[in-house]
Design a protein around this motif. Sequence first.
Motif, PDB file in Angstrom:
ATOM      1  N   SER A   6      35.378  44.774  31.370  1.00 21.73           N
ATOM      2  CA  SER A   6      36.659  45.479  31.298  1.00 21.73           C
ATOM      3  C   SER A   6      37.724  44.651  31.967  1.00 21.73           C
ATOM      4  O   SER A   6      37.455  43.623  32.563  1.00 21.73           O
ATOM      5  CB  SER A   6      36.561  46.838  31.996  1.00 21.73           C
ATOM      6  OG  SER A   6      36.522  46.663  33.392  1.00 21.73           O
ATOM      7  N   CYS A   7      38.951  45.134  31.895  1.00 20.94           N
ATOM      8  CA  CYS A   7      40.032  44.452  32.607  1.00 20.94           C
ATOM      9  C   CYS A   7      40.636  45.412  33.619  1.00 20.94           C
ATOM     10  O   CYS A   7      41.806  45.360  33.908  1.00 20.94           O
ATOM     11  CB  CYS A   7      41.099  43.959  31.624  1.00 20.94           C
ATOM     12  SG  CYS A   7      41.955  45.256  30.766  1.00 20.94           S
ATOM     13  N   PHE A   8      39.788  46.285  34.164  1.00 20.59           N
ATOM     14  CA  PHE A   8      40.276  47.253  35.127  1.00 20.59           C
ATOM     15  C   PHE A   8      39.944  46.860  36.553  1.00 20.59           C
ATOM     16  O   PHE A   8      39.925  47.681  37.449  1.00 20.59           O
ATOM     17  CB  PHE A   8      39.695  48.645  34.818  1.00 20.59           C
ATOM     18  CG  PHE A   8      40.256  49.230  33.557  1.00 20.59           C
ATOM     19  CD1 PHE A   8      41.439  49.937  33.568  1.00 20.59           C
ATOM     20  CD2 PHE A   8      39.611  49.056  32.344  1.00 20.59           C
ATOM     21  CE1 PHE A   8      41.969  50.477  32.402  1.00 20.59           C
ATOM     22  CE2 PHE A   8      40.130  49.593  31.181  1.00 20.59           C
ATOM     23  CZ  PHE A   8      41.302  50.296  31.205  1.00 20.59           C
ATOM     24  N   GLY A   9      39.622  45.587  36.774  1.00 17.01           N
ATOM     25  CA  GLY A   9      39.438  45.074  38.118  1.00 17.01           C
ATOM     26  C   GLY A   9      38.360  45.806  38.876  1.00 17.01           C
ATOM     27  O   GLY A   9      37.249  46.005  38.416  1.00 17.01           O
ATOM     28  N   GLU A  10      38.677  46.219  40.113  1.00 13.79           N
ATOM     29  CA  GLU A  10      37.695  46.864  40.958  1.00 13.79           C
ATOM     30  C   GLU A  10      37.239  48.198  40.389  1.00 13.79           C
ATOM     31  O   GLU A  10      36.183  48.711  40.749  1.00 13.79           O
ATOM     32  CB  GLU A  10      38.278  47.090  42.362  1.00 13.79           C
ATOM     33  CG  GLU A  10      38.578  45.806  43.092  1.00 13.79           C
ATOM     34  CD  GLU A  10      39.174  46.060  44.454  1.00 13.79           C
ATOM     35  OE1 GLU A  10      39.344  45.080  45.192  1.00 13.79           O
ATOM     36  OE2 GLU A  10      39.469  47.221  44.765  1.00 13.79           O
ATOM     37  N   ASN A  11      38.036  48.793  39.521  1.00 18.40           N
ATOM     38  CA  ASN A  11      37.663  50.050  38.898  1.00 18.40           C
ATOM     39  C   ASN A  11      37.005  49.806  37.549  1.00 18.40           C
ATOM     40  O   ASN A  11      37.215  50.535  36.601  1.00 18.40           O
ATOM     41  CB  ASN A  11      38.898  50.946  38.721  1.00 18.40           C
ATOM     42  CG  ASN A  11      39.522  51.292  40.046  1.00 18.40           C
ATOM     43  OD1 ASN A  11      38.825  51.596  40.999  1.00 18.40           O
ATOM     44  ND2 ASN A  11      40.841  51.221  40.114  1.00 18.40           N
ATOM     45  N   GLY A  12      36.227  48.737  37.446  1.00 18.17           N
ATOM     46  CA  GLY A  12      35.617  48.337  36.189  1.00 18.17           C
ATOM     47  C   GLY A  12      34.779  49.432  35.572  1.00 18.17           C
ATOM     48  O   GLY A  12      34.181  50.250  36.265  1.00 18.17           O
ATOM     49  N   ARG A  42      57.162  36.186  35.993  1.00 21.50           N
ATOM     50  CA  ARG A  42      55.825  36.221  36.588  1.00 21.50           C
ATOM     51  C   ARG A  42      54.981  37.261  35.864  1.00 21.50           C
ATOM     52  O   ARG A  42      55.323  38.443  35.835  1.00 21.50           O
ATOM     53  CB  ARG A  42      55.932  36.563  38.074  1.00 21.50           C
ATOM     54  CG  ARG A  42      54.608  36.646  38.811  1.00 21.50           C
ATOM     55  CD  ARG A  42      54.854  37.084  40.248  1.00 21.50           C
ATOM     56  NE  ARG A  42      53.639  37.111  41.031  1.00 21.50           N
ATOM     57  CZ  ARG A  42      53.586  37.528  42.302  1.00 21.50           C
ATOM     58  NH1 ARG A  42      54.694  37.915  42.910  1.00 21.50           N
ATOM     59  NH2 ARG A  42      52.434  37.531  42.951  1.00 21.50           N
ATOM     60  N   SER A  43      53.873  36.836  35.256  1.00 25.37           N
ATOM     61  CA  SER A  43      53.026  37.760  34.511  1.00 25.37           C
ATOM     62  C   SER A  43      52.291  38.699  35.459  1.00 25.37           C
ATOM     63  O   SER A  43      51.740  38.266  36.477  1.00 25.37           O
ATOM     64  CB  SER A  43      52.010  36.990  33.665  1.00 25.37           C
ATOM     65  OG  SER A  43      52.652  36.286  32.631  1.00 25.37           O
ATOM     66  N   CYS A  44      52.280  39.981  35.090  1.00 23.04           N
ATOM     67  CA  CYS A  44      51.640  40.999  35.923  1.00 23.04           C
ATOM     68  C   CYS A  44      50.999  42.059  35.037  1.00 23.04           C
ATOM     69  O   CYS A  44      51.292  42.164  33.841  1.00 23.04           O
ATOM     70  CB  CYS A  44      52.653  41.672  36.847  1.00 23.04           C
ATOM     71  SG  CYS A  44      53.389  40.588  38.095  1.00 23.04           S
ATOM     72  N   PHE A  45      50.109  42.842  35.635  1.00 24.48           N
ATOM     73  CA  PHE A  45      49.526  43.995  34.975  1.00 24.48           C
ATOM     74  C   PHE A  45      50.100  45.259  35.608  1.00 24.48           C
ATOM     75  O   PHE A  45      50.150  45.387  36.832  1.00 24.48           O
ATOM     76  CB  PHE A  45      47.999  44.023  35.135  1.00 24.48           C
ATOM     77  CG  PHE A  45      47.288  42.902  34.429  1.00 24.48           C
ATOM     78  CD1 PHE A  45      47.308  42.809  33.045  1.00 24.48           C
ATOM     79  CD2 PHE A  45      46.591  41.945  35.151  1.00 24.48           C
ATOM     80  CE1 PHE A  45      46.646  41.776  32.395  1.00 24.48           C
ATOM     81  CE2 PHE A  45      45.926  40.914  34.503  1.00 24.48           C
ATOM     82  CZ  PHE A  45      45.955  40.830  33.130  1.00 24.48           C
ATOM     83  N   ASN A  68      44.531  39.712  40.241  1.00 27.62           N
ATOM     84  CA  ASN A  68      44.086  41.053  40.616  1.00 27.62           C
ATOM     85  C   ASN A  68      44.484  41.426  42.038  1.00 27.62           C
ATOM     86  O   ASN A  68      43.849  42.266  42.674  1.00 27.62           O
ATOM     87  CB  ASN A  68      42.567  41.199  40.444  1.00 27.62           C
ATOM     88  CG  ASN A  68      42.151  42.659  40.337  1.00 27.62           C
ATOM     89  OD1 ASN A  68      42.926  43.501  39.877  1.00 27.62           O
ATOM     90  ND2 ASN A  68      40.952  42.977  40.781  1.00 27.62           N
ATOM     91  N   GLN A  69      45.539  40.780  42.560  1.00 29.89           N
ATOM     92  CA  GLN A  69      46.071  41.142  43.863  1.00 29.89           C
ATOM     93  C   GLN A  69      47.130  42.222  43.684  1.00 29.89           C
ATOM     94  O   GLN A  69      48.070  42.062  42.897  1.00 29.89           O
ATOM     95  CB  GLN A  69      46.688  39.914  44.549  1.00 29.89           C
ATOM     96  CG  GLN A  69      45.685  38.816  44.843  1.00 29.89           C
ATOM     97  CD  GLN A  69      44.609  39.245  45.819  1.00 29.89           C
ATOM     98  OE1 GLN A  69      44.900  39.876  46.844  1.00 29.89           O
ATOM     99  NE2 GLN A  69      43.361  38.917  45.510  1.00 29.89           N
ATOM    100  N   CYS A  70      46.968  43.322  44.403  1.00 29.06           N
ATOM    101  CA  CYS A  70      47.888  44.453  44.259  1.00 29.06           C
ATOM    102  C   CYS A  70      49.247  44.112  44.865  1.00 29.06           C
ATOM    103  O   CYS A  70      49.345  43.745  46.040  1.00 29.06           O
ATOM    104  CB  CYS A  70      47.298  45.688  44.933  1.00 29.06           C
ATOM    105  SG  CYS A  70      48.344  47.150  44.799  1.00 29.06           S
TER     106      CYS A  70
END
Length: 299
Positions: A6-12, A42-45, A68-70
């Motif tokens: 997934s691309c949901f990081g720590e909440n995979g 700057r690209s971000c999610f 994936n840094q908040c």
Amino acid sequence: MRDFPSCFGENGVQVADSSSSSTTKAAQNVVTCVYQCKLHGRSCFITITWTRSLMGQGLSVGIDDLANQCLCKVDIKPWLFSKRKGSKSLEVDSSKIEIYWDLTNAKFGPGPEPLEGFYLAVVFNQEMVLLLGDLKKEAYKKVDTEAVDSNAIFIAKREHIFGKKFYGAKAQFCDQGQMHDVTIECDTVGLNDPCLVIRIDSKAVMQVKRLKWKFRGNHTILVDGLPVEVLWDVHNWLFGNSMGNAVFMFQTCLSADKLCASHSGFDPSVLTLSYSQQFRDSQSQGLGFSLILYAWKNE
């Protein structure tokens, strides 16, 4: 517990032990959407999470960089939705981020995500970077910024669906593309040889027989002329307890070559964290949209 790409990081997305009924009850009340955008180049999610509980409607907005840094996160608790509209403002690295929402006349389906009659806006230094909902004129009037389309791209969605034999969801497999009905058909009760059928707009696009031997796997279908990789894990349905869930992922690609390259090393029987990172990297390279569905059986 096995990680699903997934691309949901720590909440995979995970195929988790779902023996607790509270997990099932809470699951249907969360929908998570991920958008890729640029903040001054700057690209971000931007991750939008809609929730619904006994206390009411809730909303979370998080912004992360590609590592994936908040950068920031805003939780709008249910009681702040009492007036169905509002705004929040904060500073990040000497820049101003503002969030505006109005759900006064919003219409909802069975889930927590509004369908129409609303807007949600994320503004960075007076520039609209994300605008959701159909009340765009009202949003621009509230924000008082130039009516220019945001650069955000919808790249992933995670939701929970329920059924006994049929499970349904809606998906838009490319940005600004057609909305499709996705139906998953699978009856595992009392059958010696269950099978899995997936339909797009009522048309069967794939069928998996001998499911007890192929309870995990991947297959490529075509939707709107684009290749869509379908990954499934129905182990819990066949061998877990009755409250377990299956997981399905639909991942589009911009080209068949990229699709083959991104999955050349994929082993459907080993859904590892390292592959989760590879998938996240493929998202940042522009390999398309992903829909992740948790399918729960109603008793």
